[in-house]
Design an enzyme around this catalytic site. Structure first.
Site, PDB file in Angstrom:
ATOM      1  N   ASP A  31       0.863  -1.186   0.000  1.00  0.00           N
ATOM      2  CA  ASP A  31       0.000   0.000   0.000  1.00  0.00           C
ATOM      3  C   ASP A  31       0.902   1.240   0.000  1.00  0.00           C
ATOM      4  OD1 ASP A  31      -3.217   0.324   1.263  1.00  0.00           O
ATOM      5  OD2 ASP A  31      -1.948   2.092   0.987  1.00  0.00           O
ATOM      6  N   LEU A  33      -0.339   4.105   1.181  1.00  0.00           N
ATOM      7  CA  LEU A  33      -0.985   4.919   2.217  1.00  0.00           C
ATOM      8  C   LEU A  33      -1.666   6.160   1.629  1.00  0.00           C
ATOM      9  CD1 LEU A  33       1.775   4.618   4.997  1.00  0.00           C
ATOM     10  CD2 LEU A  33      -0.118   3.067   4.492  1.00  0.00           C
ATOM     11  N   ARG A 100     -11.152   5.049  -4.978  1.00  0.00           N
ATOM     12  CA  ARG A 100     -12.475   4.436  -5.085  1.00  0.00           C
ATOM     13  C   ARG A 100     -13.675   5.376  -4.911  1.00  0.00           C
ATOM     14  NH1 ARG A 100     -15.849   5.530  -1.033  1.00  0.00           N
ATOM     15  NH2 ARG A 100     -14.963   5.282   1.039  1.00  0.00           N
ATOM     16  N   THR A 144     -17.022  -2.940  -9.503  1.00  0.00           N
ATOM     17  CA  THR A 144     -18.144  -2.212  -8.912  1.00  0.00           C
ATOM     18  C   THR A 144     -19.434  -2.506  -9.672  1.00  0.00           C
ATOM     19  OG1 THR A 144     -19.045  -0.014  -8.455  1.00  0.00           O
ATOM     20  CG2 THR A 144     -17.579  -0.167 -10.332  1.00  0.00           C
ATOM     21  N   SER A 183     -19.339   7.786 -13.455  1.00  0.00           N
ATOM     22  CA  SER A 183     -18.318   8.744 -13.004  1.00  0.00           C
ATOM     23  C   SER A 183     -16.976   8.293 -13.578  1.00  0.00           C
ATOM     24  CB  SER A 183     -18.228   8.754 -11.467  1.00  0.00           C
ATOM     25  OG  SER A 183     -17.629   7.545 -11.015  1.00  0.00           O
ATOM     26  N   TYR A 185     -14.445   7.559 -11.852  1.00  0.00           N
ATOM     27  CA  TYR A 185     -14.041   6.396 -11.055  1.00  0.00           C
ATOM     28  C   TYR A 185     -14.659   5.115 -11.610  1.00  0.00           C
ATOM     29  CZ  TYR A 185     -15.094   2.735  -7.799  1.00  0.00           C
ATOM     30  OH  TYR A 185     -15.289   1.492  -7.280  1.00  0.00           O
ATOM     31  N   HIS A 186     -15.986   5.124 -11.840  1.00  0.00           N
ATOM     32  CA  HIS A 186     -16.651   3.914 -12.350  1.00  0.00           C
ATOM     33  C   HIS A 186     -16.093   3.538 -13.727  1.00  0.00           C
ATOM     34  CE1 HIS A 186     -19.777   5.039  -9.268  1.00  0.00           C
ATOM     35  NE2 HIS A 186     -19.750   3.726  -9.089  1.00  0.00           N
ATOM     36  N   LYS A 189     -13.144   1.257 -13.681  1.00  0.00           N
ATOM     37  CA  LYS A 189     -13.434  -0.164 -13.434  1.00  0.00           C
ATOM     38  C   LYS A 189     -13.857  -0.859 -14.736  1.00  0.00           C
ATOM     39  CE  LYS A 189     -12.828  -0.014  -8.907  1.00  0.00           C
ATOM     40  NZ  LYS A 189     -11.914  -0.808  -8.117  1.00  0.00           N
ATOM     41  N   GLN A 212     -18.821  -5.116  -6.829  1.00  0.00           N
ATOM     42  CA  GLN A 212     -19.344  -4.905  -5.482  1.00  0.00           C
ATOM     43  C   GLN A 212     -20.335  -3.742  -5.419  1.00  0.00           C
ATOM     44  OE1 GLN A 212     -17.233  -5.500  -1.385  1.00  0.00           O
ATOM     45  NE2 GLN A 212     -16.589  -3.512  -2.131  1.00  0.00           N
ATOM     46  N   LEU A 243     -25.259   5.075   3.235  1.00  0.00           N
ATOM     47  CA  LEU A 243     -25.925   4.606   4.459  1.00  0.00           C
ATOM     48  C   LEU A 243     -25.153   5.009   5.715  1.00  0.00           C
ATOM     49  CD1 LEU A 243     -28.108   3.128   5.973  1.00  0.00           C
ATOM     50  CD2 LEU A 243     -27.102   0.955   5.306  1.00  0.00           C
ATOM     51  N   ASN A 244     -23.828   4.878   5.675  1.00  0.00           N
ATOM     52  CA  ASN A 244     -23.026   5.322   6.825  1.00  0.00           C
ATOM     53  C   ASN A 244     -23.219   6.816   7.071  1.00  0.00           C
ATOM     54  OD1 ASN A 244     -22.082   2.780   7.266  1.00  0.00           O
ATOM     55  ND2 ASN A 244     -19.956   3.186   6.743  1.00  0.00           N
ATOM     56  N   TYR A 259     -30.230  12.999  -1.906  1.00  0.00           N
ATOM     57  CA  TYR A 259     -30.032  13.751  -3.155  1.00  0.00           C
ATOM     58  C   TYR A 259     -31.230  13.499  -4.070  1.00  0.00           C
ATOM     59  CZ  TYR A 259     -25.004  14.046  -1.866  1.00  0.00           C
ATOM     60  OH  TYR A 259     -23.800  14.273  -1.246  1.00  0.00           O
ATOM     61  N   VAL A 326     -24.942  13.490 -11.946  1.00  0.00           N
ATOM     62  CA  VAL A 326     -25.772  13.212 -13.109  1.00  0.00           C
ATOM     63  C   VAL A 326     -26.109  11.729 -13.045  1.00  0.00           C
ATOM     64  CG1 VAL A 326     -25.851  13.155 -15.625  1.00  0.00           C
ATOM     65  CG2 VAL A 326     -24.632  15.009 -14.455  1.00  0.00           C
TER      66      VAL A 326
HETATM   67  N1  USQ Z   1     -26.602   9.821  -2.116  1.00  0.00           N
HETATM   68  C1  USQ Z   1     -27.573  10.575  -1.479  1.00  0.00           C
HETATM   69  N2  USQ Z   1     -27.194  11.322  -0.419  1.00  0.00           N
HETATM   70  C2  USQ Z   1     -25.912  11.347   0.070  1.00  0.00           C
HETATM   71  C3  USQ Z   1     -24.938  10.568  -0.581  1.00  0.00           C
HETATM   72  C4  USQ Z   1     -25.306   9.815  -1.680  1.00  0.00           C
HETATM   73  O1  USQ Z   1     -28.740  10.582  -1.846  1.00  0.00           O
HETATM   74  O2  USQ Z   1     -25.672  12.053   1.037  1.00  0.00           O
HETATM   75  C5  USQ Z   1     -26.973   8.957  -3.255  1.00  0.00           C
HETATM   76  C6  USQ Z   1     -26.169   9.225  -4.527  1.00  0.00           C
HETATM   77  O3  USQ Z   1     -26.751  10.239  -5.309  1.00  0.00           O
HETATM   78  C7  USQ Z   1     -26.178   7.854  -5.197  1.00  0.00           C
HETATM   79  C8  USQ Z   1     -26.240   6.866  -4.030  1.00  0.00           C
HETATM   80  O4  USQ Z   1     -26.651   7.617  -2.899  1.00  0.00           O
HETATM   81  O5  USQ Z   1     -27.332   7.699  -5.948  1.00  0.00           O
HETATM   82  C9  USQ Z   1     -24.946   6.169  -3.711  1.00  0.00           C
HETATM   83  O6  USQ Z   1     -23.913   7.071  -3.417  1.00  0.00           O
HETATM   84  P1  USQ Z   1     -22.593   6.625  -2.606  1.00  0.00           P
HETATM   85  O7  USQ Z   1     -21.753   7.827  -2.440  1.00  0.00           O
HETATM   86  O8  USQ Z   1     -22.983   5.865  -1.394  1.00  0.00           O
HETATM   87  O9  USQ Z   1     -21.943   5.523  -3.581  1.00  0.00           O
HETATM   88  P2  USQ Z   1     -21.143   5.646  -4.967  1.00  0.00           P
HETATM   89  O10 USQ Z   1     -20.668   7.006  -5.232  1.00  0.00           O
HETATM   90  O11 USQ Z   1     -21.984   4.995  -6.005  1.00  0.00           O
HETATM   91  O12 USQ Z   1     -19.842   4.752  -4.734  1.00  0.00           O
HETATM   92  C10 USQ Z   1     -19.718   3.775  -3.717  1.00  0.00           C
HETATM   93  C11 USQ Z   1     -18.220   3.544  -3.455  1.00  0.00           C
HETATM   94  C12 USQ Z   1     -17.568   2.949  -4.706  1.00  0.00           C
HETATM   95  C13 USQ Z   1     -18.317   1.696  -5.120  1.00  0.00           C
HETATM   96  C14 USQ Z   1     -19.790   1.992  -5.353  1.00  0.00           C
HETATM   97  C15 USQ Z   1     -20.596   0.757  -5.621  1.00  0.00           C
HETATM   98  O13 USQ Z   1     -17.583   4.749  -3.072  1.00  0.00           O
HETATM   99  O14 USQ Z   1     -16.211   2.659  -4.437  1.00  0.00           O
HETATM  100  O15 USQ Z   1     -17.764   1.165  -6.310  1.00  0.00           O
HETATM  101  O16 USQ Z   1     -20.329   2.574  -4.135  1.00  0.00           O
HETATM  102  S1  USQ Z   1     -21.989   1.081  -6.651  1.00  0.00           S
HETATM  103  O17 USQ Z   1     -22.647   2.297  -6.177  1.00  0.00           O
HETATM  104  O18 USQ Z   1     -22.881  -0.058  -6.532  1.00  0.00           O
HETATM  105  O19 USQ Z   1     -21.508   1.280  -7.996  1.00  0.00           O
END
Ligand code: USQ
Length: 381
Positions: A31, A33, A100, A144, A183, A185-186, A189, A212, A243-244, A259, A326
């Site tokens: 890593d 860091l 990520r 992802t 994005s 980031y996505h 992947k 994931q 969720l966190n 959002y 978006v």
């Molecule tokens: N969202 C809200 N309110 C918030 C934060 C987020 O409504 O305060 C919404 C976003 O608009 C989005 C969703 O919640 O529609 C998910 O956002 P997120 O920030 O929890 O997750 P995301 O940016 O998609 O990315 C996270 C990880 C990433 C992983 C991905 C899996 O940071 O590393 O690859 O989840 S997935 O989303 O299934 O592609």
């Protein structure tokens, strides 16, 4: 087994390294860091106290199992990486060493460039080491769900490949599911996956790509009750996952930040399940001709449903904000996770007990909760 965990100091990497060591495997974390350095740049902090990697590894060796650490920037220092992998002689390399965060990758030119350069080069460098050291090393990559986009245009989302029938000939085939990243980031992947397809085709390297969902929670069976091993916990608008964030917001009397209207549906997985799925994927190597793709998800929920669950449990107020991203305002999502389940994965579904696991961290009155970091996401355009 001997396992290299690239990115083993990060949120998913650390939890997985502990699980693997606990199962009796020998783990070498490599890593740079960078996640700790990004905290300094963004002036953000984990709500849990993060011990240094030296303290973490020392404690893990005392209470869990064999973990070693080497600091290398694997995107930039190919020859150091090569030397280290050759001398450790692993059976498996797990690749978590990528930037990520979707919001981070959308901040500006330098974050877009860093995310692409770091993520693509790190994947390429690890696979290149495998070609020159031992082509039997199983490469496990953290992908992802976001590579698929989030809709059910083609029905239930399969594991990586879509069955198609070609109109003119009625011939049937299996193609990589049409990518639809949301994005930079996505997007990395998606590009990683193409790189892996080529290395598989040309050198027959055993490869697993784990798509994931959104990870939540913080404790795993290895970190529970051990403050030195505790994982990081992010709640800011760039690295905190939804969720966190909602839980911490409710506990700190901040409105729950939905959002848009919250009609976005996503796949979720608890951090303890992440660690378990990594272990399952490693202990059951692929036999397929193609890159094996497994969807690493436990359940799906809409954002508004989650907000309501959290609001009810912790007495929080829900507020709708302009969506900085978006993305589809509303979507349905149906995802197959049969692959991991067929290998023994038993998803832990969201329950009050798991939610307690997060609030148990005493984050309610934490002096580290910085309200200015809650709504700091960049706008997508
Ligand atoms: N969202 C809200 N309110 C918030 C934060 C987020 O409504 O305060 C919404 C976003 O608009 C989005 C969703 O919640 O529609 C998910 O956002 P997120 O920030 O929890 O997750 P995301 O940016 O998609 O990315 C996270 C990880 C990433 C992983 C991905 C899996 O940071 O590393 O690859 O989840 S997935 O989303 O299934 O592609």
């Amino acid at each position: 087994m001997k396992i290299v965990v690239a990115g083993g100091d990060g949120f998913c990497g650390w939890a997985s390294s502990l699980r693997l060591a606990n199962a009796g495997h020998q783990v070498l974390i490599i890593d740079n860091l960078s996640r700790r350095k990004i905290d300094l740049d963004l002036k953000t902090k984990s709500l849990t106290h993060l011990y240094s990697i030296t303290d973490r590894v020392k404690e893990a060796n005392k209470s869990i199992g064999n973990i070693f650490f080497k600091e290398i920037d694997i995107a930039k220092n190919y020859y150091d990486l090569f030397k280290e992998i050759k001398s450790f002689n692993p059976d498996v390399i797990v690749h978590f060493a990528e930037q990520r965060s979707a919001p981070y990758s959308m901040i500006s030119e330098s974050e877009r460039r860093y995310t692409i350069e770091n993520n693509i080069a790190s994947t390429q460098n690890l696979l290149s080491c495998i070609v020159d050291i031992n082509k039997n090393i199983h490469f496990v990559h953290l992908g992802t769900m976001g590579v698929y986009g989030y809709d059910i245009k083609y029905g239930k989302i399969p594991e990586g490949y879509l069955d198609i029938t070609i109109n003119e000939t009625s011939k049937k085939d299996k193609i990589i599911y049409p990518p639809n990243p949301g994005s930079i980031y996505h997007l990395t992947k998606v590009l990683d996956h193409q790189i892996m397809q080529f290395y598989k085709k040309n050198w027959s390297i055993p490869i697993t790509d784990l798509h994931q969902g959104i990870v939540w929670g913080v404790q795993t069976s290895e970190t529970n009750g051990n403050e030195i091993l505790i994982n990081r916990f992010d709640y800011d608008g760039i690295y905190g996952t939804v969720l966190n964030r909602f839980i911490v917001q409710a506990l700190n009397n901040h409105p729950i930040t939905v959002y848009g209207n919250g009609g976005q549906t996503r796949a979720f997985i608890h951090i303890d399940d992440t660690a378990e799925c990594i272990k399952i994927a490693i202990e059951n190597p692929p036999t397929s001709e193609k890159v094996r793709v497994l969807n690493q998800v436990s359940e799906t929920h809409s954002i508004i449903d989650l907000a309501e669950i959290v609001s009810k449990k912790f007495d929080g107020k829900i507020l709708n904000y302009d969506n900085p991203r978006v993305e589809l305002k509303e979507n349905k999502l149906d995802v197959s996770n049969e692959g991991l389940k067929s290998l023994g994965f038993k998803p832990k579904l969201l329950s009050n007990q798991l939610l307690d696991d997060v609030s148990f961290l005493n984050i309610k009155d934490s002096s580290k909760f910085d309200v200015s970091k809650v709504l700091n996401s960049p706008k997508w355009r």
